[in-house]
Scaffold this motif. Structure first.
Motif, PDB file in Angstrom:
ATOM      1  N   LEU A 100       0.816  -1.215   0.000  1.00 12.81           N
ATOM      2  CA  LEU A 100       0.000   0.000   0.000  1.00 12.81           C
ATOM      3  C   LEU A 100       0.852   1.269   0.000  1.00 12.81           C
ATOM      4  CD1 LEU A 100      -2.634  -1.124   2.647  1.00 12.81           C
ATOM      5  CD2 LEU A 100      -2.813  -1.250   0.141  1.00 12.81           C
ATOM      6  N   ALA A 101       1.955   1.256   0.730  1.00 14.85           N
ATOM      7  CA  ALA A 101       2.821   2.429   0.821  1.00 14.85           C
ATOM      8  C   ALA A 101       4.238   1.982   1.141  1.00 14.85           C
ATOM      9  CB  ALA A 101       2.322   3.390   1.893  1.00 14.85           C
ATOM     10  N   ASN A 102       5.193   2.719   0.607  1.00 12.95           N
ATOM     11  CA  ASN A 102       6.603   2.428   0.805  1.00 12.95           C
ATOM     12  C   ASN A 102       7.309   3.771   0.941  1.00 12.95           C
ATOM     13  OD1 ASN A 102       9.310   1.791   0.604  1.00 12.95           O
ATOM     14  ND2 ASN A 102       9.136   0.709  -1.336  1.00 12.95           N
ATOM     15  N   ARG A 110      20.723   9.054  10.211  1.00 12.44           N
ATOM     16  CA  ARG A 110      19.379   8.523  10.439  1.00 12.44           C
ATOM     17  C   ARG A 110      18.874   7.843   9.181  1.00 12.44           C
ATOM     18  NH1 ARG A 110      14.850  12.526  12.591  1.00 12.44           N
ATOM     19  NH2 ARG A 110      13.959  12.037  10.583  1.00 12.44           N
ATOM     20  N   VAL A 111      18.446   6.610   9.332  1.00  9.09           N
ATOM     21  CA  VAL A 111      17.881   5.868   8.216  1.00  9.09           C
ATOM     22  C   VAL A 111      16.658   5.132   8.739  1.00  9.09           C
ATOM     23  CG1 VAL A 111      18.277   4.036   6.527  1.00  9.09           C
ATOM     24  CG2 VAL A 111      20.158   5.553   7.164  1.00  9.09           C
ATOM     25  N   TRP A 112      15.537   5.251   8.022  1.00 10.53           N
ATOM     26  CA  TRP A 112      14.335   4.513   8.403  1.00 10.53           C
ATOM     27  C   TRP A 112      13.508   4.217   7.165  1.00 10.53           C
ATOM     28  CZ3 TRP A 112       9.877   6.698   6.823  1.00 10.53           C
ATOM     29  CH2 TRP A 112       9.819   8.069   6.692  1.00 10.53           C
ATOM     30  N   PHE A 113      12.615   3.237   7.301  1.00 11.78           N
ATOM     31  CA  PHE A 113      11.643   2.959   6.246  1.00 11.78           C
ATOM     32  C   PHE A 113      10.349   2.481   6.873  1.00 11.78           C
ATOM     33  CE2 PHE A 113      13.904  -1.039   6.828  1.00 11.78           C
ATOM     34  CZ  PHE A 113      12.884  -1.970   6.877  1.00 11.78           C
ATOM     35  N   ASP A 114       9.240   2.713   6.159  1.00 13.74           N
ATOM     36  CA  ASP A 114       7.915   2.249   6.565  1.00 13.74           C
ATOM     37  C   ASP A 114       7.275   1.560   5.369  1.00 13.74           C
ATOM     38  OD1 ASP A 114       7.635   3.314   9.236  1.00 13.74           O
ATOM     39  OD2 ASP A 114       7.397   5.291   8.345  1.00 13.74           O
ATOM     40  N   LEU A 115       6.738   0.382   5.600  1.00 13.44           N
ATOM     41  CA  LEU A 115       6.011  -0.354   4.571  1.00 13.44           C
ATOM     42  C   LEU A 115       4.622  -0.673   5.109  1.00 13.44           C
ATOM     43  CD1 LEU A 115       8.837  -2.866   3.592  1.00 13.44           C
ATOM     44  CD2 LEU A 115       8.197  -0.771   2.390  1.00 13.44           C
ATOM     45  N   ASP A 116       3.605  -0.223   4.411  1.00 13.11           N
ATOM     46  CA  ASP A 116       2.231  -0.564   4.756  1.00 13.11           C
ATOM     47  C   ASP A 116       1.731  -1.531   3.694  1.00 13.11           C
ATOM     48  OD1 ASP A 116       1.651   1.118   7.085  1.00 13.11           O
ATOM     49  OD2 ASP A 116       1.976   2.779   5.697  1.00 13.11           O
ATOM     50  N   PHE A 117       1.110  -2.622   4.134  1.00 16.73           N
ATOM     51  CA  PHE A 117       0.644  -3.620   3.181  1.00 16.73           C
ATOM     52  C   PHE A 117      -0.485  -4.443   3.785  1.00 16.73           C
ATOM     53  CE2 PHE A 117       4.225  -5.235   5.524  1.00 16.73           C
ATOM     54  CZ  PHE A 117       3.961  -6.561   5.795  1.00 16.73           C
ATOM     55  N   GLU A 118      -1.145  -5.184   2.922  1.00 17.55           N
ATOM     56  CA  GLU A 118      -2.219  -6.078   3.341  1.00 17.55           C
ATOM     57  C   GLU A 118      -1.877  -7.497   2.905  1.00 17.55           C
ATOM     58  OE1 GLU A 118      -5.666  -4.466   1.403  1.00 17.55           O
ATOM     59  OE2 GLU A 118      -6.069  -3.104   3.069  1.00 17.55           O
ATOM     60  N   SER A 119      -2.431  -8.449   3.637  1.00 19.81           N
ATOM     61  CA  SER A 119      -2.350  -9.856   3.251  1.00 19.81           C
ATOM     62  C   SER A 119      -3.630 -10.536   3.741  1.00 19.81           C
ATOM     63  CB  SER A 119      -1.110 -10.534   3.841  1.00 19.81           C
ATOM     64  OG  SER A 119      -1.242 -10.696   5.235  1.00 19.81           O
ATOM     65  N   TYR A 120      -3.710 -11.819   3.507  1.00 17.83           N
ATOM     66  CA  TYR A 120      -4.906 -12.563   3.890  1.00 17.83           C
ATOM     67  C   TYR A 120      -4.511 -13.728   4.779  1.00 17.83           C
ATOM     68  CZ  TYR A 120      -9.477 -14.738   3.480  1.00 17.83           C
ATOM     69  OH  TYR A 120     -10.708 -15.273   3.765  1.00 17.83           O
ATOM     70  N   ASP A 121      -5.177 -13.843   5.927  1.00 20.98           N
ATOM     71  CA  ASP A 121      -4.968 -14.962   6.848  1.00 20.98           C
ATOM     72  C   ASP A 121      -5.947 -16.058   6.458  1.00 20.98           C
ATOM     73  OD1 ASP A 121      -5.064 -16.789   8.986  1.00 20.98           O
ATOM     74  OD2 ASP A 121      -4.611 -15.228  10.456  1.00 20.98           O
ATOM     75  N   MET A 122      -5.440 -17.097   5.797  1.00 27.34           N
ATOM     76  CA  MET A 122      -6.297 -18.164   5.291  1.00 27.34           C
ATOM     77  C   MET A 122      -6.947 -18.951   6.430  1.00 27.34           C
ATOM     78  SD  MET A 122      -5.501 -18.489   1.778  1.00 27.34           S
ATOM     79  CE  MET A 122      -4.290 -19.391   0.869  1.00 27.34           C
ATOM     80  N   GLU A 123      -6.217 -19.118   7.526  1.00 24.70           N
ATOM     81  CA  GLU A 123      -6.734 -19.897   8.652  1.00 24.70           C
ATOM     82  C   GLU A 123      -7.951 -19.220   9.280  1.00 24.70           C
ATOM     83  OE1 GLU A 123      -5.004 -20.962  12.963  1.00 24.70           O
ATOM     84  OE2 GLU A 123      -3.756 -21.629  11.268  1.00 24.70           O
ATOM     85  N   ARG A 124      -7.865 -17.904   9.482  1.00 25.37           N
ATOM     86  CA  ARG A 124      -8.971 -17.169  10.104  1.00 25.37           C
ATOM     87  C   ARG A 124      -9.891 -16.518   9.076  1.00 25.37           C
ATOM     88  NH1 ARG A 124      -6.281 -13.479  14.625  1.00 25.37           N
ATOM     89  NH2 ARG A 124      -4.785 -13.086  12.978  1.00 25.37           N
ATOM     90  N   GLU A 125      -9.556 -16.671   7.795  1.00 29.58           N
ATOM     91  CA  GLU A 125     -10.332 -16.081   6.704  1.00 29.58           C
ATOM     92  C   GLU A 125     -10.563 -14.590   6.961  1.00 29.58           C
ATOM     93  OE1 GLU A 125     -13.822 -18.516   6.303  1.00 29.58           O
ATOM     94  OE2 GLU A 125     -12.687 -20.094   5.303  1.00 29.58           O
ATOM     95  N   LEU A 126      -9.428 -13.883   7.067  1.00 30.45           N
ATOM     96  CA  LEU A 126      -9.454 -12.489   7.490  1.00 30.45           C
ATOM     97  C   LEU A 126      -8.375 -11.709   6.751  1.00 30.45           C
ATOM     98  CD1 LEU A 126     -10.516 -10.463   9.711  1.00 30.45           C
ATOM     99  CD2 LEU A 126      -8.674 -11.353  11.142  1.00 30.45           C
ATOM    100  N   LYS A 127      -8.729 -10.524   6.252  1.00 25.00           N
ATOM    101  CA  LYS A 127      -7.746  -9.633   5.648  1.00 25.00           C
ATOM    102  C   LYS A 127      -6.970  -8.960   6.777  1.00 25.00           C
ATOM    103  CE  LYS A 127      -8.451  -7.121   1.902  1.00 25.00           C
ATOM    104  NZ  LYS A 127      -8.844  -6.047   0.963  1.00 25.00           N
ATOM    105  N   LEU A 128      -5.651  -8.930   6.653  1.00 18.50           N
ATOM    106  CA  LEU A 128      -4.797  -8.332   7.669  1.00 18.50           C
ATOM    107  C   LEU A 128      -4.156  -7.061   7.131  1.00 18.50           C
ATOM    108  CD1 LEU A 128      -2.860 -11.489   8.929  1.00 18.50           C
ATOM    109  CD2 LEU A 128      -4.872 -10.422   9.948  1.00 18.50           C
ATOM    110  N   ARG A 129      -4.035  -6.084   7.991  1.00 22.92           N
ATOM    111  CA  ARG A 129      -3.326  -4.842   7.661  1.00 22.92           C
ATOM    112  C   ARG A 129      -2.013  -4.873   8.427  1.00 22.92           C
ATOM    113  NH1 ARG A 129      -4.878   0.443   5.408  1.00 22.92           N
ATOM    114  NH2 ARG A 129      -2.865   1.471   5.444  1.00 22.92           N
ATOM    115  N   HIS A 130      -0.911  -4.579   7.748  1.00 19.29           N
ATOM    116  CA  HIS A 130       0.424  -4.650   8.348  1.00 19.29           C
ATOM    117  C   HIS A 130       1.134  -3.306   8.228  1.00 19.29           C
ATOM    118  CE1 HIS A 130       0.610  -9.168   7.820  1.00 19.29           C
ATOM    119  NE2 HIS A 130      -0.224  -8.860   6.852  1.00 19.29           N
ATOM    120  N   ARG A 131       2.060  -3.094   9.129  1.00 19.85           N
ATOM    121  CA  ARG A 131       3.048  -2.027   8.988  1.00 19.85           C
ATOM    122  C   ARG A 131       4.378  -2.608   9.446  1.00 19.85           C
ATOM    123  NH1 ARG A 131       3.156   4.253  10.271  1.00 19.85           N
ATOM    124  NH2 ARG A 131       2.345   4.199   8.151  1.00 19.85           N
ATOM    125  N   LEU A 132       5.369  -2.443   8.596  1.00 25.00           N
ATOM    126  CA  LEU A 132       6.736  -2.848   8.911  1.00 25.00           C
ATOM    127  C   LEU A 132       7.572  -1.580   8.939  1.00 25.00           C
ATOM    128  CD1 LEU A 132       8.881  -5.056   9.347  1.00 25.00           C
ATOM    129  CD2 LEU A 132       9.092  -5.181   6.863  1.00 25.00           C
TER     130      LEU A 132
END
Length: 152
Positions: A100-102, A110-132
């Protein structure tokens, strides 16, 4: 080196002056406040740390990576290449992953990065929102330390 990074844990900076009650120790390097509804999962006393809400509706993983002097990230191009490899080798391997965003920032101090992304949890049948989020520190001995927070 006890300064860490953001992503709902910016409060790490203030943690070192608080009392031990309600705090979690991270590898003998930092203490973080731990809200009542959160707990460290399988605490081995070493990185990576996995913190989860008691109802398992959210989780956070904290990683520490040492980068040798010969593999240091020295410029914006090397940072971009490294982040692109994380996207390719980790994020896009997740089920139904969508970046979604990089964003990132490179400065000698100073060095940093942010990654926003989505994936799908097949076990719980749920869309997940992530931030790394990653923050890279220069160690006086020549190597670098990358602290990464991965929240889902």
């Amino acid at each position: 080196m006890t300064r860490y990074l953001g992503l709902a844990l910016i409060f790490l900076l203030a943690a070192t002056s608080a009392s031990a009650s309600g705090f979690a120790e991270l590898g003998g390097e930092a203490r973080i406040p731990l809200a009542d509804a959160w707990q460290i999962v399988d605490d081995s006393g070493a990185f990576p740390y996995h913190i989860s809400r008691n109802d398992q509706s959210a989780e956070l993983s904290i990683f520490k990576t040492l980068i040798s002097e010969s593999e240091r990230i020295e410029n914006e191009q090397e940072l971009k290449y490294s982040v692109d490899k994380v996207i390719e080798d980790v994020i896009l391997t997740l089920p139904e992953a969508q970046l979604l965003a990089n964003t990132g920032y490179f400065d000698k101090n100073r060095v940093w990065f942010d990654l926003d992304f989505e994936s799908y949890d097949m076990e719980r049948e749920l869309k997940l929102r992530h931030r790394l989020k990653g923050v890279l520190y220069q160690h006086p001995d020549g190597y670098q330390i990358l602290f990464s927070l991965w929240g889902k």
